[in-house]
Structures are given as C-alpha cells and as structure tokens.
Scaffold this motif. Structure first.
Motif, PDB file in Angstrom:
ATOM      1  N   ARG A  32       6.590 -23.940  -5.006  1.00  0.00           N
ATOM      2  CA  ARG A  32       6.583 -22.661  -4.297  1.00  0.00           C
ATOM      3  C   ARG A  32       6.165 -21.598  -5.308  1.00  0.00           C
ATOM      4  N   TYR A  33       5.434 -20.588  -4.845  1.00  0.00           N
ATOM      5  CA  TYR A  33       5.013 -19.522  -5.748  1.00  0.00           C
ATOM      6  C   TYR A  33       5.228 -18.156  -5.102  1.00  0.00           C
ATOM      7  N   SER A  34       5.285 -17.156  -5.952  1.00  0.00           N
ATOM      8  CA  SER A  34       5.441 -15.778  -5.521  1.00  0.00           C
ATOM      9  C   SER A  34       4.546 -14.913  -6.404  1.00  0.00           C
ATOM     10  N   LEU A  35       3.776 -14.042  -5.776  1.00  0.00           N
ATOM     11  CA  LEU A  35       2.891 -13.125  -6.487  1.00  0.00           C
ATOM     12  C   LEU A  35       3.260 -11.705  -6.094  1.00  0.00           C
ATOM     13  N   LYS A  36       3.542 -10.866  -7.078  1.00  0.00           N
ATOM     14  CA  LYS A  36       3.913  -9.482  -6.814  1.00  0.00           C
ATOM     15  C   LYS A  36       2.712  -8.577  -7.077  1.00  0.00           C
ATOM     16  N   MET A  37       2.478  -7.643  -6.178  1.00  0.00           N
ATOM     17  CA  MET A  37       1.411  -6.674  -6.327  1.00  0.00           C
ATOM     18  C   MET A  37       1.918  -5.585  -7.257  1.00  0.00           C
ATOM     19  N   GLU A  38       1.271  -5.440  -8.429  1.00  0.00           N
ATOM     20  CA  GLU A  38       1.740  -4.451  -9.395  1.00  0.00           C
ATOM     21  C   GLU A  38       1.268  -3.037  -9.084  1.00  0.00           C
ATOM     22  N   THR A  39       0.118  -2.898  -8.424  1.00  0.00           N
ATOM     23  CA  THR A  39      -0.368  -1.564  -8.061  1.00  0.00           C
ATOM     24  C   THR A  39      -0.895  -1.585  -6.641  1.00  0.00           C
ATOM     25  N   LEU A  40      -0.786  -0.454  -5.969  1.00  0.00           N
ATOM     26  CA  LEU A  40      -1.381  -0.270  -4.671  1.00  0.00           C
ATOM     27  C   LEU A  40      -1.674   1.203  -4.516  1.00  0.00           C
ATOM     28  N   SER A  41      -2.684   1.497  -3.716  1.00  0.00           N
ATOM     29  CA  SER A  41      -2.999   2.902  -3.450  1.00  0.00           C
ATOM     30  C   SER A  41      -3.244   3.050  -1.957  1.00  0.00           C
ATOM     31  N   ALA A  42      -3.192   4.289  -1.508  1.00  0.00           N
ATOM     32  CA  ALA A  42      -3.380   4.546  -0.085  1.00  0.00           C
ATOM     33  C   ALA A  42      -4.065   5.870   0.113  1.00  0.00           C
ATOM     34  N   GLN A  43      -4.774   5.949   1.219  1.00  0.00           N
ATOM     35  CA  GLN A  43      -5.285   7.217   1.704  1.00  0.00           C
ATOM     36  C   GLN A  43      -4.646   7.412   3.068  1.00  0.00           C
ATOM     37  N   SER A  44      -4.109   8.614   3.287  1.00  0.00           N
ATOM     38  CA  SER A  44      -3.390   8.875   4.528  1.00  0.00           C
ATOM     39  C   SER A  44      -3.465  10.349   4.867  1.00  0.00           C
ATOM     40  N   ASP A  45      -3.266  10.662   6.142  1.00  0.00           N
ATOM     41  CA  ASP A  45      -3.169  12.070   6.513  1.00  0.00           C
ATOM     42  C   ASP A  45      -1.718  12.530   6.594  1.00  0.00           C
ATOM     43  N   LEU A  46      -0.785  11.697   6.129  1.00  0.00           N
ATOM     44  CA  LEU A  46       0.604  12.137   6.014  1.00  0.00           C
ATOM     45  C   LEU A  46       0.730  13.000   4.773  1.00  0.00           C
ATOM     46  N   SER A  47       1.310  14.141   4.895  1.00  0.00           N
ATOM     47  CA  SER A  47       1.494  15.029   3.766  1.00  0.00           C
ATOM     48  C   SER A  47       2.829  14.732   3.106  1.00  0.00           C
ATOM     49  N   THR A  48       2.804  14.522   1.790  1.00  0.00           N
ATOM     50  CA  THR A  48       4.056  14.281   1.079  1.00  0.00           C
ATOM     51  C   THR A  48       4.812  15.584   0.843  1.00  0.00           C
ATOM     52  N   SER A  49       4.211  16.725   1.207  1.00  0.00           N
ATOM     53  CA  SER A  49       4.911  17.992   1.031  1.00  0.00           C
ATOM     54  C   SER A  49       5.785  18.329   2.236  1.00  0.00           C
ATOM     55  N   ASN A  50       5.597  17.636   3.348  1.00  0.00           N
ATOM     56  CA  ASN A  50       6.424  17.875   4.533  1.00  0.00           C
ATOM     57  C   ASN A  50       7.851  17.402   4.285  1.00  0.00           C
TER      58      ASN A  50
END
Length: 188
Positions: A32-50
């Motif tokens: 059995r194996y497990s792979l962890k994603m070390e980085t991810l990025s996103a583009q979204s129209d959700l504002s993190t300032s809300n």
C-alpha cells in the motif's frame, strides 16, 4: 502599491490557510502507498478578505465560488520514498503534463438538519490527470469553524480512465486500478 482591480484579484492565486491537505492512497503489487501533495495553488473568485459569514453566505447562495481552479504540481507528490516518488512522477507523465488540475463547473449546498455549521456539497467539475480530462462529481462536507471554512472528502479515481497503468512489479500480479484521493481544503 496600488490596489488590484476586481478582475485582477479574481485571477490571483488564493493562498490556502495552513492545514489544507491532499493525499493519494493506493495499492501496488508490493504494498500500500500514500503520496502527499506538498504544494497546491488555486484561482478563485472567493475573496479571503470577506468575513467567514460573508464567504459562507456567498457559497450557499451560489453568488461566488463558481470560478475555482485547483492546480497540483505532480513533482510535489511525496511518499517518503524517493523511488516511489520517481515512479509516481513517471506514471503520472509529469514531464509532459506537470500539473493535476481540477476545474469547478457547478455546485449545490445543503445544510445538515439541525446544524448551523455543517453542509453537504454536490460538486461537479473536470479532473485532468496525465493529460486526460474527465468529468467528476464530488460529495464533500463543508464545515464552518472558528478558523474558517473547511471542505473535506474522498474520491475514488480510476487510473486506467486517465491513461495510467497501475504500478505493478510483476506482470502476473494484479493491482488495484482505483486510487483514493483525500482532500481537506481551507478556504478562508
């Protein structure tokens, strides 16, 4: 520095809060194996300032959040075993297709009965792995907590449907075609 316009900020990558995780589990003919994603990025129209409440209301009312593209660099998959990391990179055709990409198409939000902080989502989108794009339907859970909004769930993914031959050491041994993608994403 000047303020970014709404159009520019909608296209800017969103920094996920600490704690966002994506990992993949599967079986090879050996283990059995497990792979962890070390980085991810996103583009979204959700504002993190809300505020958390504003962001949640925008999600529930479907007024924002329809533009979401998650990009996961194949080279950032880590198992703790450099040989397994190399094999995963090769199997996922990381040289030709360096990113796994999820593009949101639509979603609905339903409150869990009796809860003001837990919601069921039905999410449709496109998942592109190893250059092959397939429709996908996710059924994650959304939780509004003191630290923000978290979305979590799992999704079975057929490797063969994405043109990937499951990892096997011996030709006579069979191995699972499906891998399980686990995700826990913090939005605001």
């Amino acid at each position: 520095a000047g303020k970014a316009s709404k159009a520019e900020s909608a296209k800017a990558p969103v920094d996920f809060m600490a704690g966002s995780q994506i990992w993949i589990e599967g079986n090879s003919s050996l283990r059995r194996y497990s792979l962890k994603m070390e980085t991810l990025s996103a583009q979204s129209d959700l504002s993190t300032s809300n505020s958390k409440l504003d962001a949640l209301l925008a999600l529930i009312l479907n007024t924002k959040g329809h533009h979401l593209v998650l990009t996961l660099p194949v080279k950032s998959l880590r198992s703790g075993d450099t040989k397994m990391d190399r094999i995963a990179f090769e199997k996922l055709k990381g040289t030709e297709f360096p990113d796994i990409v999820f593009t949101l198409e639509n979603y609905t939000v339903k409150a869990f009965p009796g809860s003001l902080t837990t919601y069921a989502l039905l999410v449709s989108g496109k998942l592109k792995i190893a250059g092959v794009e397939k429709n996908v339907v996710l059924e994650p859970t959304l939780i509004l907590g003191k630290d923000g909004i978290r979305i979590y769930g799992t999704q079975d993914v057929s490797q063969k449907n994405h043109g990937i031959s499951p990892y096997s050491v011996a030709l006579v041994m069979t191995t699972d075609d499906n891998i399980v993608v686990h995700y826990m994403i913090s939005l605001v």
